[in-house]
Scaffold this active site. Structure first.
Site, mmCIF file in Angstrom:
data_model
loop_
_atom_site.group_PDB
_atom_site.id
_atom_site.type_symbol
_atom_site.label_atom_id
_atom_site.label_comp_id
_atom_site.label_asym_id
_atom_site.label_seq_id
_atom_site.Cartn_x
_atom_site.Cartn_y
_atom_site.Cartn_z
ATOM 1 N N GLN A 92 6.910 10.829 31.313
ATOM 2 C CA GLN A 92 7.719 12.069 31.645
ATOM 3 C C GLN A 92 9.297 11.534 31.647
ATOM 4 O O GLN A 92 9.647 10.484 32.160
ATOM 5 C CB GLN A 92 7.584 12.345 33.106
ATOM 6 C CG GLN A 92 8.636 13.331 33.674
ATOM 7 C CD GLN A 92 8.587 13.767 34.948
ATOM 8 O OE1 GLN A 92 8.966 13.104 36.087
ATOM 9 N NE2 GLN A 92 8.170 14.894 35.410
ATOM 10 N N CYS A 121 12.701 17.044 39.947
ATOM 11 C CA CYS A 121 13.265 16.186 41.238
ATOM 12 C C CYS A 121 14.465 16.419 41.854
ATOM 13 O O CYS A 121 15.527 16.791 41.245
ATOM 14 C CB CYS A 121 13.113 14.907 40.225
ATOM 15 S SG CYS A 121 13.875 13.578 41.411
ATOM 16 N N HIS A 188 5.550 22.725 40.379
ATOM 17 C CA HIS A 188 5.301 22.116 41.840
ATOM 18 C C HIS A 188 5.699 23.204 42.515
ATOM 19 O O HIS A 188 6.613 23.796 42.762
ATOM 20 C CB HIS A 188 6.474 20.819 41.932
ATOM 21 C CG HIS A 188 6.190 20.313 43.386
ATOM 22 N ND1 HIS A 188 6.929 19.068 43.623
ATOM 23 C CD2 HIS A 188 5.479 20.748 44.650
ATOM 24 C CE1 HIS A 188 6.325 18.674 44.670
ATOM 25 N NE2 HIS A 188 5.827 19.646 45.379
#
Length: 345
Positions: A92, A121, A188
């Site tokens: 990643q 993130c 996510h």
């Protein structure tokens, strides 16, 4: 160790459907932990987020002693390590522009099966540099990075996103990403403002999935025991499941019958000794695992003070294994010579 300008044969992941996947986690997803998750049934393992700006300046070094390929930064630090047991693996990447992303990818593409763009993130260090969740609001940049990687590497290309404010905006983003030729999209099931303590929104992701018929999707969020895998699949209609904290707390979550955390720690420690993983790196993961143990280890404080693999092996009755390990051989050769004793005048 020897610097190697060559690389392994090109690699690619053919199918991301119906897979159990180790999610990228900062600090946690080094080689020893990835190997442990693979031992317990993870189909694909992701690295922690690696910053493209640093990764592009690493040198590929074959580590004969440990049986690994190490990507060394100029300060002598291994930014990324892999080995044959590590496949299929995905690196990643944190990137904010296509040029740097491609430069980094070209360094590692022969030793990884896939490259994933981090778009989820929410941490300040990532967002303020235009990486991570900042990319959710920059579709042109995302399109440029992903198409550049797709056209110029032979790896499978994926990305990991978060839910946007509405189902329609999430769908629009996913369709744009699909147009770049990616092999899968991990979602996510939280928004950028959500934190780990907030419940993952499986219901909203389910609404997205109902209207999406593109590349394979991977669901991430709130899988803490093996039984949660079936629950999230049923709730979202997504076949592939990506596991983060549940795997960190007990890496055997990938198999139907989970082992005790103590047994998992021992397996992890053996894997780490086999590849001469740095003791502080290994210790950090062990301390995370121990937080989830129902019965705390009476030597927990001493474990936290350990400085060598030999120290760590002692607290888990693995001293014999340590003596046969790569770590033992290399720790013995790197020990400083004893100081000379002062003599009486």
């Amino acid at each position: 160790m020897s610097e190697d300008n060559g690389s392994a044969p090109r690699r690619y992941i053919d199918d991301y459907s119906n897979k159990l996947i180790l999610a990228p986690m900062v600090r946690a997803n080094h080689l020893g932990f990835r190997l442990t998750c693979r031992d317990y049934g993870a189909d694909i393992v992701y690295s922690e987020e690696l910053i493209a700006q640093k990764l592009k300046d690493t040198k590929r070094v074959v580590n004969e002693e440990a049986g690994t390929v190490d990507f060394m930064y100029k300060n002598g630090y291994a930014v990324y390590r892999t080995c044959e047991r590590d496949h299929p693996n995905v690196l990643q990447m944190g990137a904010s522009n296509a040029v740097v992303a491609l430069q980094a990818a070209q360094v590692v593409c022969g030793d990884v099966d896939g490259i994933d763009l981090n778009m989820g993130c929410p941490k300040h260090f990532s967002v303020h540099a235009g990486m991570g969740a900042a990319l959710l609001q920059k579709p042109e940049t995302v399109h440029d990075i992903l198409t550049t990687l797709k056209r110029n590497t032979t790896n499978s290309i994926t990305c990991k996103i978060r839910l946007l404010d509405t189902v329609s905006s999430t769908l629009d983003l996913m369709k744009m990403i699909e147009s770049t030729g990616v092999s899968a999209i991990a979602v996510h099931a939280r928004h950028v403002v959500d934190r780990p303590r907030d419940r993952a929104n499986w219901e909203k992701l389910s609404e997205v999935v109902k209207s999406y018929f593109g590349v394979p999707l991977i669901v991430n969020g709130d899988v803490f025991v093996h039984e949660d895998i079936a629950k999230v699949r049923e709730a979202t209609n997504v076949s592939s499941v990506m596991i983060a904290r549940g795997a960190l707390y007990n890496a055997s979550i990938f198999q139907p019958h989970m082992e005790s955390v103590d047994d998992v720690i021992k397996r992890y420690l053996r894997n780490s000794m086999d590849i001469d993983q740095h003791p502080s790196t290994t210790k950090w993961n062990i301390m995370q695992m121990m937080q989830e143990m129902k019965k705390r280890n009476p030597n927990e404080q001493l474990i936290s003070q350990s400085k060598t693999m030999k120290d760590l092996s002692r607290w888990f009755d693995l001293e014999d294994y340590y003596e046969q390990s790569t770590s033992a051989k290399l720790e013995k050769t790197t020990q400083a010579p004893p100081k000379k004793q002062k003599t009486e005048p």
